[in-house]
Design an enzyme around this catalytic site. Structure first.
Site, PDB file in Angstrom:
ATOM      1  N   ASP A  81       0.850  -1.180   0.000  1.00 21.59           N
ATOM      2  CA  ASP A  81       0.000   0.000   0.000  1.00 21.59           C
ATOM      3  C   ASP A  81       0.900   1.249   0.000  1.00 21.59           C
ATOM      4  O   ASP A  81       2.100   1.150   0.308  1.00 21.59           O
ATOM      5  CB  ASP A  81      -0.879  -0.043   1.250  1.00 21.59           C
ATOM      6  CG  ASP A  81      -1.721   1.199   1.439  1.00 21.59           C
ATOM      7  OD1 ASP A  81      -2.353   1.646   0.470  1.00 21.59           O
ATOM      8  OD2 ASP A  81      -1.745   1.734   2.564  1.00 21.59           O
ATOM      9  N   ASP A 116      -0.402   5.096   0.886  1.00 19.61           N
ATOM     10  CA  ASP A 116      -0.722   6.114   1.880  1.00 19.61           C
ATOM     11  C   ASP A 116      -0.625   5.555   3.298  1.00 19.61           C
ATOM     12  O   ASP A 116      -1.164   4.488   3.608  1.00 19.61           O
ATOM     13  CB  ASP A 116      -2.128   6.661   1.653  1.00 19.61           C
ATOM     14  CG  ASP A 116      -2.249   7.463   0.369  1.00 19.61           C
ATOM     15  OD1 ASP A 116      -1.297   7.440  -0.429  1.00 19.61           O
ATOM     16  OD2 ASP A 116      -3.297   8.096   0.151  1.00 19.61           O
TER      17      ASP A 116
END
Length: 298
Positions: free
Chosen positions: A89, A91
């Site tokens: 991922d 963020d």
């Protein structure tokens, strides 16, 4: 067999280990061995062997979590090998910000949009609906705000560059997959050294955001599919690592050989094989037994 590797406070390590071993044996496991890794002498490794017919792995997690507060942990049902695939991922995992929240600040909507983001990451809202709502609120924002946001707000998480560079040097393929946007993910991936990016696309017309997303949404289902497809290309039995922090990452974390939650929301932490809460992202390298002299400075 269950392998537990963890990094904890050295001052209390001995006492906490003794307490953990007692509770682990009460939960139906035999502690076959415990000691510090030779390659990474701040990493404690424990090998657990099943005594009872159906020992509870969840109980081991809870025991280690209780006995070693604020630790970095990896649990594995097989010998721990350096992964050949790393899918992460973006963020609040590879970077320290939520891009859409920072972009919203340029529209004077950060507080409103950040509240939606937080609920979505905790798994309280449907991800796609929440994303479309937030993007819709940004309609009319100048496209130039993206470049300004990147320059002024977006920063790599501590250890991110070294983690990616070192895994690549170890022969690992690196993929950044995010429910965020290519406008942010592409430059972040280039900065950190990721080889491939999967993300959403913001629609822009006349130099301003339209409030729409182009094409399908990268959600939890897509994240999981990316990991599975990338692993299949590398061959059967490939060891894969996934990292993330939110509910949208859970299927990807669960599909990986090792899913590690980075300073994560409770649901993501509970679904992972381990977590990073004490150190930075380079703790992952230590948990895999990669000696510090083999880390690639970046």
């Amino acid at each position: 067999m269950l392998i537990a590797r963890l990094i904890a406070e050295p001052e209390t390590l001995g006492d906490n280990l003794a307490l953990a071993m007692e509770h682990i044996e009460d939960a139906g496991w035999e502690v076959a061995g415990a000691g510090m890794l030779g390659e990474c002498d701040d990493v404690l490794e424990m090998e657990l062997i099943e005594e009872a017919k159906a020992p509870d792995v969840g109980a081991v997690r809870r025991i280690l979590d209780q006995c070693f507060p604020t630790c970095d942990l990896l649990l594995s049902a097989q010998p721990i090998e350096v992964p050949r695939l790393f899918v992460s991922d973006m963020d609040s995992t590879m970077i320290g910000q939520e891009c859409i929240d920072e972009l919203a600040d340029f529209a004077g909507l950060k507080e409103r949009i950040a509240a939606i983001t937080e609920r979505a990451m905790r798994g309280e809202l449907d991800f796609e609906a929440a994303l479309r709502e937030r993007v819709g609120l940004l309609k009319g924002l100048s496209e130039g705000a993206i470049a300004q946001c990147l320059e002024e707000r977006i920063r790599p998480m501590d250890g991110a560059r070294t983690l990616v560079a070192t895994l690549k040097a170890q022969g690992c393929r690196t993929v950044l997959v995010t429910g965020g946007f290519h406008a942010f993910a592409d430059p972040v991936a280039e900065q950190l050294g990721f080889e491939h990016v999967v993300a959403n696309r913001l629609a822009v017309e006349g130099g301003a955001l339209t409030g729409d997303v182009i094409g399908g949404i990268v959600d939890s289902t897509i994240k999981r599919k990316v990991l599975i497809d990338e692993a299949a290309r590398l061959g059967e039995g490939v060891v894969s690592l996934a990292t993330g922090d939110g509910a949208n990452d859970i299927p990807m974390l669960e599909a990986a050989t090792h899913g590690i939650a980075y300073r994560a929301k409770p649901k993501a932490r509970a679904a992972a094989d381990g977590w990073i809460e004490r150190g930075d992202l380079t703790s992952i390298l230590a948990l895999y037994g990669i000696a510090r002299e083999n880390w690639v400075a970046a």
